[in-house]
Design a protein around this motif. Sequence first.
Motif, PDB file in Angstrom:
ATOM      1  N   ASP A 120       0.832  -1.198   0.000  1.00 26.42           N
ATOM      2  CA  ASP A 120       0.000   0.000   0.000  1.00 26.42           C
ATOM      3  C   ASP A 120       0.869   1.251   0.000  1.00 26.42           C
ATOM      4  OD1 ASP A 120       0.869   0.425   2.617  1.00 26.42           O
ATOM      5  OD2 ASP A 120      -1.033  -0.118   3.538  1.00 26.42           O
ATOM      6  N   ALA A 121       0.234   2.413   0.117  1.00 28.23           N
ATOM      7  CA  ALA A 121       0.961   3.678   0.046  1.00 28.23           C
ATOM      8  C   ALA A 121       1.983   3.821   1.157  1.00 28.23           C
ATOM      9  CB  ALA A 121      -0.020   4.844   0.072  1.00 28.23           C
ATOM     10  N   ARG A 122       1.807   3.071   2.253  1.00 27.44           N
ATOM     11  CA  ARG A 122       2.741   3.125   3.378  1.00 27.44           C
ATOM     12  C   ARG A 122       3.885   2.129   3.233  1.00 27.44           C
ATOM     13  NH1 ARG A 122      -2.085   1.970   7.530  1.00 27.44           N
ATOM     14  NH2 ARG A 122      -2.410   0.452   5.839  1.00 27.44           N
ATOM     15  N   GLY A 123       3.813   1.293   2.202  1.00 26.96           N
ATOM     16  CA  GLY A 123       4.810   0.243   2.030  1.00 26.96           C
ATOM     17  C   GLY A 123       4.466  -1.019   2.800  1.00 26.96           C
ATOM     18  N   TYR A 124       3.211  -1.148   3.246  1.00 29.72           N
ATOM     19  CA  TYR A 124       2.782  -2.307   4.030  1.00 29.72           C
ATOM     20  C   TYR A 124       2.293  -3.409   3.094  1.00 29.72           C
ATOM     21  CZ  TYR A 124       2.777   0.872   8.082  1.00 29.72           C
ATOM     22  OH  TYR A 124       3.132   1.767   9.063  1.00 29.72           O
ATOM     23  N   ASP A 125       2.589  -4.645   3.447  1.00 31.27           N
ATOM     24  CA  ASP A 125       2.157  -5.811   2.683  1.00 31.27           C
ATOM     25  C   ASP A 125       0.633  -5.855   2.586  1.00 31.27           C
ATOM     26  OD1 ASP A 125       2.485  -8.526   1.506  1.00 31.27           O
ATOM     27  OD2 ASP A 125       1.470  -9.132   3.354  1.00 31.27           O
ATOM     28  N   THR A 126       0.121  -6.177   1.394  1.00 34.23           N
ATOM     29  CA  THR A 126      -1.322  -6.156   1.150  1.00 34.23           C
ATOM     30  C   THR A 126      -2.096  -7.070   2.080  1.00 34.23           C
ATOM     31  OG1 THR A 126      -1.005  -5.616  -1.179  1.00 34.23           O
ATOM     32  CG2 THR A 126      -3.110  -6.587  -0.576  1.00 34.23           C
ATOM     33  N   HIS A 127      -1.632  -8.314   2.230  1.00 36.31           N
ATOM     34  CA  HIS A 127      -2.327  -9.244   3.125  1.00 36.31           C
ATOM     35  C   HIS A 127      -2.393  -8.687   4.542  1.00 36.31           C
ATOM     36  CE1 HIS A 127      -1.475 -12.864   0.365  1.00 36.31           C
ATOM     37  NE2 HIS A 127      -2.794 -12.769   0.464  1.00 36.31           N
ATOM     38  N   PHE A 128      -1.266  -8.247   5.063  1.00 35.70           N
ATOM     39  CA  PHE A 128      -1.190  -7.754   6.442  1.00 35.70           C
ATOM     40  C   PHE A 128      -2.064  -6.510   6.612  1.00 35.70           C
ATOM     41  CE2 PHE A 128       0.786  -5.290   9.861  1.00 35.70           C
ATOM     42  CZ  PHE A 128       0.932  -6.254  10.856  1.00 35.70           C
ATOM     43  N   ALA A 129      -1.990  -5.591   5.646  1.00 39.45           N
ATOM     44  CA  ALA A 129      -2.720  -4.326   5.757  1.00 39.45           C
ATOM     45  C   ALA A 129      -4.225  -4.526   5.659  1.00 39.45           C
ATOM     46  CB  ALA A 129      -2.251  -3.356   4.665  1.00 39.45           C
ATOM     47  N   THR A 130      -4.659  -5.384   4.753  1.00 36.76           N
ATOM     48  CA  THR A 130      -6.090  -5.563   4.513  1.00 36.76           C
ATOM     49  C   THR A 130      -6.727  -6.529   5.497  1.00 36.76           C
ATOM     50  OG1 THR A 130      -5.709  -5.166   2.151  1.00 36.76           O
ATOM     51  CG2 THR A 130      -7.818  -6.154   2.777  1.00 36.76           C
ATOM     52  N   ASN A 131      -6.142  -7.713   5.609  1.00 37.35           N
ATOM     53  CA  ASN A 131      -6.767  -8.750   6.433  1.00 37.35           C
ATOM     54  C   ASN A 131      -6.688  -8.437   7.915  1.00 37.35           C
ATOM     55  OD1 ASN A 131      -7.137 -10.051   4.020  1.00 37.35           O
ATOM     56  ND2 ASN A 131      -5.529 -11.573   4.352  1.00 37.35           N
ATOM     57  N   TYR A 132      -5.614  -7.786   8.321  1.00 34.91           N
ATOM     58  CA  TYR A 132      -5.413  -7.563   9.751  1.00 34.91           C
ATOM     59  C   TYR A 132      -5.380  -6.097  10.176  1.00 34.91           C
ATOM     60  CZ  TYR A 132      -2.994  -6.733  14.075  1.00 34.91           C
ATOM     61  OH  TYR A 132      -2.660  -6.215  15.305  1.00 34.91           O
ATOM     62  N   LEU A 133      -4.430  -5.317   9.657  1.00 36.74           N
ATOM     63  CA  LEU A 133      -4.156  -3.998  10.234  1.00 36.74           C
ATOM     64  C   LEU A 133      -5.337  -3.035  10.089  1.00 36.74           C
ATOM     65  CD1 LEU A 133      -1.848  -2.638  11.774  1.00 36.74           C
ATOM     66  CD2 LEU A 133      -1.090  -1.643   9.608  1.00 36.74           C
ATOM     67  N   GLY A 134      -6.015  -3.065   8.944  1.00 34.57           N
ATOM     68  CA  GLY A 134      -7.184  -2.201   8.773  1.00 34.57           C
ATOM     69  C   GLY A 134      -8.276  -2.538   9.770  1.00 34.57           C
ATOM     70  N   HIS A 135      -8.448  -3.820  10.045  1.00 32.74           N
ATOM     71  CA  HIS A 135      -9.436  -4.242  11.037  1.00 32.74           C
ATOM     72  C   HIS A 135      -9.011  -3.866  12.456  1.00 32.74           C
ATOM     73  CE1 HIS A 135     -11.180  -7.340   8.058  1.00 32.74           C
ATOM     74  NE2 HIS A 135     -12.064  -6.377   8.232  1.00 32.74           N
ATOM     75  N   PHE A 136      -7.725  -3.916  12.724  1.00 32.53           N
ATOM     76  CA  PHE A 136      -7.219  -3.477  14.024  1.00 32.53           C
ATOM     77  C   PHE A 136      -7.543  -1.996  14.226  1.00 32.53           C
ATOM     78  CE2 PHE A 136      -3.998  -1.507  16.690  1.00 32.53           C
ATOM     79  CZ  PHE A 136      -3.883  -2.381  17.762  1.00 32.53           C
ATOM     80  N   GLN A 137      -7.272  -1.193  13.207  1.00 38.19           N
ATOM     81  CA  GLN A 137      -7.564   0.239  13.288  1.00 38.19           C
ATOM     82  C   GLN A 137      -9.060   0.478  13.480  1.00 38.19           C
ATOM     83  OE1 GLN A 137      -6.365   2.429   9.798  1.00 38.19           O
ATOM     84  NE2 GLN A 137      -7.399   4.307  10.456  1.00 38.19           N
ATOM     85  N   LEU A 138      -9.885  -0.226  12.715  1.00 40.67           N
ATOM     86  CA  LEU A 138     -11.335  -0.046  12.804  1.00 40.67           C
ATOM     87  C   LEU A 138     -11.849  -0.372  14.202  1.00 40.67           C
ATOM     88  CD1 LEU A 138     -14.021   0.511  11.336  1.00 40.67           C
ATOM     89  CD2 LEU A 138     -14.101  -1.930  10.770  1.00 40.67           C
TER      90      LEU A 138
END
Length: 329
Positions: A120-138
Amino acid sequence: MKTEQKPLLSGYGSETTAKEIIAGQELRGKTAIVTGGHGGIGLETTRALVEAGATVIVGARNVEHAREILAPLPNVEVIRLDLMDPNSVDEFATEFLKSDRALDLLILNAGVSFPPEIKDARGYDTHFATNYLGHFQLTNRLWETLKRSGNAQVISLSSIGHMTGPIDFEDLHFTKRPYDKNISYGESKTACSLFAIELDQRGQAFGIRAFAVHPGAILSGLVRHLSNEDLAAWGVTRKEDGTYSSSGGFKTVEQGAATSVWCAVSPMLNGKGGVYCEDCDIAEAVSADSQLQRGVRPWAIDPASAKKLWAISEELLNIPHDMIPNNRK
Protein backbone atom coordinates in the motif's frame (compact mmCIF):
# COMPACT_ATOMS: atom_id res chain seq x y z
CA MET A 1 -11.41 -15.38 32.77
CA LYS A 2 -9.45 -17.48 30.27
CA THR A 3 -11.42 -19.85 28.04
CA GLU A 4 -9.84 -23.23 27.34
CA GLN A 5 -8.89 -23.91 23.72
CA LYS A 6 -10.88 -27.13 23.66
CA PRO A 7 -13.99 -28.21 21.71
CA LEU A 8 -17.33 -27.82 23.47
CA LEU A 9 -18.94 -30.63 21.45
CA SER A 10 -21.52 -28.15 20.22
CA GLY A 11 -23.50 -30.66 18.18
CA TYR A 12 -22.82 -28.77 14.96
CA GLY A 13 -20.22 -29.52 12.32
CA SER A 14 -18.64 -28.70 8.98
CA GLU A 15 -21.92 -29.05 7.08
CA THR A 16 -23.94 -26.78 9.38
CA THR A 17 -25.23 -23.65 7.65
CA ALA A 18 -25.62 -20.10 8.92
CA LYS A 19 -29.40 -20.48 8.46
CA GLU A 20 -29.41 -23.43 10.86
CA ILE A 21 -27.39 -21.50 13.44
CA ILE A 22 -29.58 -18.40 13.33
CA ALA A 23 -32.88 -20.30 13.52
CA GLY A 24 -34.80 -19.18 16.59
CA GLN A 25 -32.39 -16.37 17.44
CA GLU A 26 -33.78 -12.91 18.24
CA LEU A 27 -31.55 -9.95 17.36
CA ARG A 28 -34.10 -7.15 17.08
CA GLY A 29 -32.63 -3.93 18.42
CA LYS A 30 -29.07 -5.21 17.87
CA THR A 31 -26.60 -3.48 15.58
CA ALA A 32 -23.89 -5.32 13.65
CA ILE A 33 -21.07 -4.29 11.35
CA VAL A 34 -19.88 -6.82 8.76
CA THR A 35 -16.89 -5.77 6.67
CA GLY A 36 -17.20 -7.18 3.17
CA GLY A 37 -20.76 -8.16 4.03
CA HIS A 38 -21.95 -8.00 0.42
CA GLY A 39 -20.17 -11.00 -1.07
CA GLY A 40 -19.31 -14.63 -0.38
CA ILE A 41 -19.54 -15.70 3.23
CA GLY A 42 -19.89 -12.05 4.23
CA LEU A 43 -23.17 -11.82 2.34
CA GLU A 44 -24.44 -15.02 3.97
CA THR A 45 -23.44 -13.62 7.36
CA THR A 46 -25.34 -10.40 6.67
CA ARG A 47 -28.36 -12.36 5.46
CA ALA A 48 -28.45 -14.50 8.61
CA LEU A 49 -28.17 -11.55 11.00
CA VAL A 50 -30.88 -9.60 9.17
CA GLU A 51 -33.14 -12.66 9.23
CA ALA A 52 -32.88 -12.61 13.03
CA GLY A 53 -33.85 -8.93 13.13
CA ALA A 54 -30.49 -7.17 13.44
CA THR A 55 -29.58 -3.94 11.69
CA VAL A 56 -26.41 -4.56 9.69
CA ILE A 57 -23.93 -1.97 8.47
CA VAL A 58 -21.78 -3.28 5.64
CA GLY A 59 -18.35 -1.87 4.87
CA ALA A 60 -17.56 -2.01 1.15
CA ARG A 61 -15.10 -0.38 -1.23
CA ASN A 62 -17.73 -0.06 -3.98
CA VAL A 63 -20.80 1.31 -2.25
CA GLU A 64 -23.12 1.30 -5.28
CA HIS A 65 -22.25 -2.30 -6.13
CA ALA A 66 -22.81 -3.38 -2.52
CA ARG A 67 -26.15 -1.56 -2.33
CA GLU A 68 -27.32 -3.26 -5.50
CA ILE A 69 -26.51 -6.70 -4.10
CA LEU A 70 -28.02 -5.97 -0.69
CA ALA A 71 -31.15 -4.22 -1.96
CA PRO A 72 -33.45 -7.22 -1.29
CA LEU A 73 -32.48 -7.30 2.39
CA PRO A 74 -34.15 -5.07 5.00
CA ASN A 75 -32.32 -3.09 7.67
CA VAL A 76 -28.98 -2.97 5.85
CA GLU A 77 -26.84 0.13 5.47
CA VAL A 78 -23.65 0.50 3.40
CA ILE A 79 -20.70 2.76 4.22
CA ARG A 80 -17.59 2.97 2.08
CA LEU A 81 -14.60 1.15 3.56
CA ASP A 82 -11.16 0.46 2.06
CA LEU A 83 -9.14 -1.39 4.68
CA MET A 84 -5.84 -0.58 2.95
CA ASP A 85 -6.51 3.15 3.32
CA PRO A 86 -6.29 4.40 6.94
CA ASN A 87 -8.23 7.56 6.00
CA SER A 88 -11.07 5.44 4.67
CA VAL A 89 -11.13 3.39 7.89
CA ASP A 90 -11.34 6.58 9.95
CA GLU A 91 -14.10 7.96 7.71
CA PHE A 92 -16.13 4.75 8.06
CA ALA A 93 -15.83 4.84 11.84
CA THR A 94 -16.70 8.55 11.99
CA GLU A 95 -19.80 7.99 9.86
CA PHE A 96 -20.99 5.13 12.06
CA LEU A 97 -20.29 7.01 15.27
CA LYS A 98 -22.51 9.87 14.09
CA SER A 99 -25.51 7.58 14.62
CA ASP A 100 -24.70 7.33 18.34
CA ARG A 101 -25.59 3.62 18.37
CA ALA A 102 -24.13 0.89 20.52
CA LEU A 103 -22.32 -1.76 18.48
CA ASP A 104 -23.26 -5.30 19.47
CA LEU A 105 -21.50 -7.33 16.78
CA LEU A 106 -18.35 -6.49 14.84
CA ILE A 107 -17.56 -9.14 12.24
CA LEU A 108 -14.18 -8.52 10.61
CA ASN A 109 -14.89 -10.55 7.50
CA ALA A 110 -13.36 -8.69 4.55
CA GLY A 111 -10.03 -9.82 3.17
CA VAL A 112 -7.82 -10.64 0.23
CA SER A 113 -5.99 -13.82 -0.62
CA PHE A 114 -2.94 -14.62 -2.71
CA PRO A 115 -2.52 -11.45 -4.80
CA PRO A 116 0.84 -10.77 -6.45
CA GLU A 117 3.24 -8.76 -4.33
CA ILE A 118 1.56 -5.40 -3.74
CA LYS A 119 2.24 -2.85 -1.06
CA ASP A 120 0.00 0.00 0.00
CA ALA A 121 0.96 3.68 0.05
CA ARG A 122 2.74 3.13 3.38
CA GLY A 123 4.81 0.24 2.03
CA TYR A 124 2.78 -2.31 4.03
CA ASP A 125 2.16 -5.81 2.68
CA THR A 126 -1.32 -6.16 1.15
CA HIS A 127 -2.33 -9.24 3.13
CA PHE A 128 -1.19 -7.75 6.44
CA ALA A 129 -2.72 -4.33 5.76
CA THR A 130 -6.09 -5.56 4.51
CA ASN A 131 -6.77 -8.75 6.43
CA TYR A 132 -5.41 -7.56 9.75
CA LEU A 133 -4.16 -4.00 10.23
CA GLY A 134 -7.18 -2.20 8.77
CA HIS A 135 -9.44 -4.24 11.04
CA PHE A 136 -7.22 -3.48 14.02
CA GLN A 137 -7.56 0.24 13.29
CA LEU A 138 -11.33 -0.05 12.80
CA THR A 139 -11.82 -1.87 16.11
CA ASN A 140 -9.81 0.73 17.96
CA ARG A 141 -11.92 3.52 16.46
CA LEU A 142 -15.14 1.72 17.43
CA TRP A 143 -14.01 0.82 20.95
CA GLU A 144 -16.32 3.17 22.84
CA THR A 145 -19.40 2.06 20.92
CA LEU A 146 -18.51 -1.60 21.57
CA LYS A 147 -18.25 -0.78 25.28
CA ARG A 148 -21.65 0.90 25.13
CA SER A 149 -23.24 -2.42 24.11
CA GLY A 150 -22.20 -4.07 27.37
CA ASN A 151 -22.33 -7.44 25.63
CA ALA A 152 -20.47 -7.14 22.34
CA GLN A 153 -18.80 -9.84 20.28
CA VAL A 154 -15.93 -9.21 17.86
CA ILE A 155 -15.30 -11.96 15.32
CA SER A 156 -11.97 -11.91 13.48
CA LEU A 157 -11.76 -14.16 10.43
CA SER A 158 -8.60 -16.22 10.48
CA SER A 159 -7.87 -19.33 8.38
CA ILE A 160 -6.23 -22.73 8.42
CA GLY A 161 -3.65 -20.85 6.35
CA HIS A 162 -2.12 -19.86 9.70
CA MET A 163 -0.46 -23.28 9.74
CA THR A 164 2.24 -22.00 7.36
CA GLY A 165 4.06 -20.64 10.40
CA PRO A 166 4.39 -17.89 12.98
CA ILE A 167 4.70 -14.20 12.16
CA ASP A 168 8.15 -12.91 11.25
CA PHE A 169 8.04 -9.80 13.43
CA GLU A 170 11.34 -8.60 11.95
CA ASP A 171 9.98 -8.50 8.39
CA LEU A 172 6.22 -7.94 8.40
CA HIS A 173 6.17 -6.44 4.91
CA PHE A 174 8.66 -8.66 3.05
CA THR A 175 11.38 -6.08 2.66
CA LYS A 176 14.15 -8.51 3.69
CA ARG A 177 12.91 -11.90 2.44
CA PRO A 178 11.48 -12.92 -0.94
CA TYR A 179 7.74 -12.46 -1.20
CA ASP A 180 5.77 -15.70 -0.85
CA LYS A 181 2.02 -15.34 -1.26
CA ASN A 182 1.30 -18.39 0.88
CA ILE A 183 3.47 -17.23 3.77
CA SER A 184 2.17 -13.67 3.47
CA TYR A 185 -1.44 -14.87 3.60
CA GLY A 186 -0.73 -17.30 6.42
CA GLU A 187 0.98 -14.70 8.58
CA SER A 188 -1.90 -12.26 8.10
CA LYS A 189 -4.33 -14.92 9.27
CA THR A 190 -2.13 -15.75 12.26
CA ALA A 191 -2.30 -12.02 13.03
CA CYS A 192 -6.11 -12.14 12.87
CA SER A 193 -6.14 -14.95 15.42
CA LEU A 194 -3.66 -13.25 17.74
CA PHE A 195 -5.74 -10.08 17.53
CA ALA A 196 -8.77 -11.91 18.93
CA ILE A 197 -6.67 -13.35 21.76
CA GLU A 198 -5.39 -9.96 22.92
CA LEU A 199 -8.63 -8.06 22.26
CA ASP A 200 -10.56 -10.51 24.40
CA GLN A 201 -8.08 -10.02 27.23
CA ARG A 202 -8.51 -6.25 27.04
CA GLY A 203 -12.24 -6.22 26.38
CA GLN A 204 -13.84 -8.72 28.71
CA ALA A 205 -13.93 -6.31 31.66
CA PHE A 206 -16.19 -4.13 29.47
CA GLY A 207 -18.43 -6.94 28.26
CA ILE A 208 -16.55 -7.33 24.97
CA ARG A 209 -15.52 -10.84 23.92
CA ALA A 210 -13.52 -11.75 20.83
CA PHE A 211 -13.20 -14.89 18.74
CA ALA A 212 -11.01 -15.97 15.84
CA VAL A 213 -12.82 -17.98 13.16
CA HIS A 214 -11.64 -20.38 10.48
CA PRO A 215 -14.63 -20.47 8.11
CA GLY A 216 -13.39 -23.48 6.17
CA ALA A 217 -12.23 -23.85 2.58
CA ILE A 218 -14.67 -22.11 0.23
CA LEU A 219 -14.45 -21.63 -3.53
CA SER A 220 -15.16 -17.92 -3.81
CA GLY A 221 -13.78 -14.91 -5.60
CA LEU A 222 -10.94 -14.85 -3.09
CA VAL A 223 -9.13 -17.56 -5.09
CA ARG A 224 -9.14 -15.51 -8.31
CA HIS A 225 -5.46 -14.62 -7.98
CA LEU A 226 -4.37 -18.26 -7.88
CA SER A 227 -2.91 -19.81 -11.03
CA ASN A 228 -4.48 -22.86 -12.63
CA GLU A 229 -1.52 -24.86 -11.33
CA ASP A 230 -2.17 -23.63 -7.76
CA LEU A 231 -5.83 -24.56 -8.07
CA ALA A 232 -5.02 -27.97 -9.52
CA ALA A 233 -2.95 -28.76 -6.43
CA TRP A 234 -6.16 -28.30 -4.43
CA GLY A 235 -8.18 -30.44 -6.83
CA VAL A 236 -9.88 -27.37 -8.31
CA THR A 237 -10.53 -26.47 -11.96
CA ARG A 238 -11.30 -22.95 -13.19
CA LYS A 239 -14.06 -23.06 -15.77
CA GLU A 240 -14.30 -20.79 -18.82
CA ASP A 241 -17.17 -18.86 -17.26
CA GLY A 242 -15.01 -17.96 -14.24
CA THR A 243 -16.63 -20.42 -11.84
CA TYR A 244 -14.86 -23.37 -10.23
CA SER A 245 -15.35 -27.09 -9.84
CA SER A 246 -13.59 -29.32 -7.34
CA SER A 247 -13.07 -32.92 -6.38
CA GLY A 248 -14.54 -32.20 -2.95
CA GLY A 249 -13.50 -30.97 0.48
CA PHE A 250 -14.91 -27.47 0.10
CA LYS A 251 -17.75 -25.82 1.98
CA THR A 252 -20.61 -23.88 0.47
CA VAL A 253 -20.78 -20.20 1.34
CA GLU A 254 -23.77 -21.00 3.57
CA GLN A 255 -21.62 -23.46 5.50
CA GLY A 256 -18.65 -21.10 5.47
CA ALA A 257 -20.63 -18.36 7.22
CA ALA A 258 -21.91 -20.67 9.95
CA THR A 259 -19.01 -20.40 12.40
CA SER A 260 -18.97 -16.59 12.31
CA VAL A 261 -22.69 -16.58 13.06
CA TRP A 262 -22.27 -19.24 15.77
CA CYS A 263 -19.64 -17.12 17.53
CA ALA A 264 -21.93 -14.10 17.26
CA VAL A 265 -25.07 -15.65 18.75
CA SER A 266 -24.44 -18.99 20.47
CA PRO A 267 -25.41 -19.11 24.16
CA MET A 268 -22.77 -21.84 24.52
CA LEU A 269 -20.17 -19.06 24.33
CA ASN A 270 -21.65 -16.89 27.07
CA GLY A 271 -18.79 -15.83 29.35
CA LYS A 272 -16.23 -17.22 26.91
CA GLY A 273 -13.80 -15.68 24.43
CA GLY A 274 -10.23 -15.43 23.24
CA VAL A 275 -10.32 -18.72 21.34
CA TYR A 276 -9.98 -19.93 17.75
CA CYS A 277 -13.10 -21.60 16.38
CA GLU A 278 -13.96 -23.80 13.39
CA ASP A 279 -16.93 -25.91 12.28
CA CYS A 280 -19.21 -24.15 14.79
CA ASP A 281 -17.16 -25.13 17.81
CA ILE A 282 -13.99 -24.16 19.63
CA ALA A 283 -11.13 -25.77 17.69
CA GLU A 284 -8.71 -28.30 19.06
CA ALA A 285 -5.21 -27.04 19.90
CA VAL A 286 -2.77 -29.14 17.87
CA SER A 287 1.01 -29.41 17.83
CA ALA A 288 3.24 -27.11 15.80
CA ASP A 289 4.20 -29.93 13.43
CA SER A 290 0.68 -31.23 12.89
CA GLN A 291 -0.22 -31.83 9.24
CA LEU A 292 -3.94 -31.89 9.95
CA GLN A 293 -6.05 -29.45 7.95
CA ARG A 294 -7.86 -28.48 11.13
CA GLY A 295 -7.08 -27.27 14.63
CA VAL A 296 -5.05 -24.29 15.74
CA ARG A 297 -1.26 -24.16 15.98
CA PRO A 298 0.39 -22.80 19.12
CA TRP A 299 1.77 -19.63 17.52
CA ALA A 300 -1.74 -18.45 16.58
CA ILE A 301 -2.99 -18.47 20.18
CA ASP A 302 0.20 -17.48 22.01
CA PRO A 303 -0.54 -14.65 24.49
CA ALA A 304 2.99 -13.22 24.35
CA SER A 305 2.90 -13.00 20.54
CA ALA A 306 -0.58 -11.48 20.70
CA LYS A 307 0.60 -8.77 23.08
CA LYS A 308 3.69 -8.08 20.93
CA LEU A 309 1.63 -7.80 17.75
CA TRP A 310 -0.77 -5.40 19.45
CA ALA A 311 2.05 -3.08 20.51
CA ILE A 312 3.61 -3.15 17.02
CA SER A 313 0.22 -2.39 15.46
CA GLU A 314 -0.27 0.64 17.69
CA GLU A 315 3.13 1.92 16.57
CA LEU A 316 2.41 1.30 12.87
CA LEU A 317 -0.85 3.24 13.11
CA ASN A 318 0.28 5.87 15.64
CA ILE A 319 -2.57 4.83 17.93
CA PRO A 320 -2.27 5.92 21.59
CA HIS A 321 -1.37 2.99 23.83
CA ASP A 322 -4.26 3.70 26.16
CA MET A 323 -7.03 3.79 23.52
CA ILE A 324 -7.92 0.19 24.38
CA PRO A 325 -6.37 -0.30 27.82
CA ASN A 326 -4.36 -3.35 28.72
CA ASN A 327 -6.17 -5.12 31.54
CA ARG A 328 -3.61 -7.85 32.05
CA LYS A 329 -2.92 -8.48 35.72
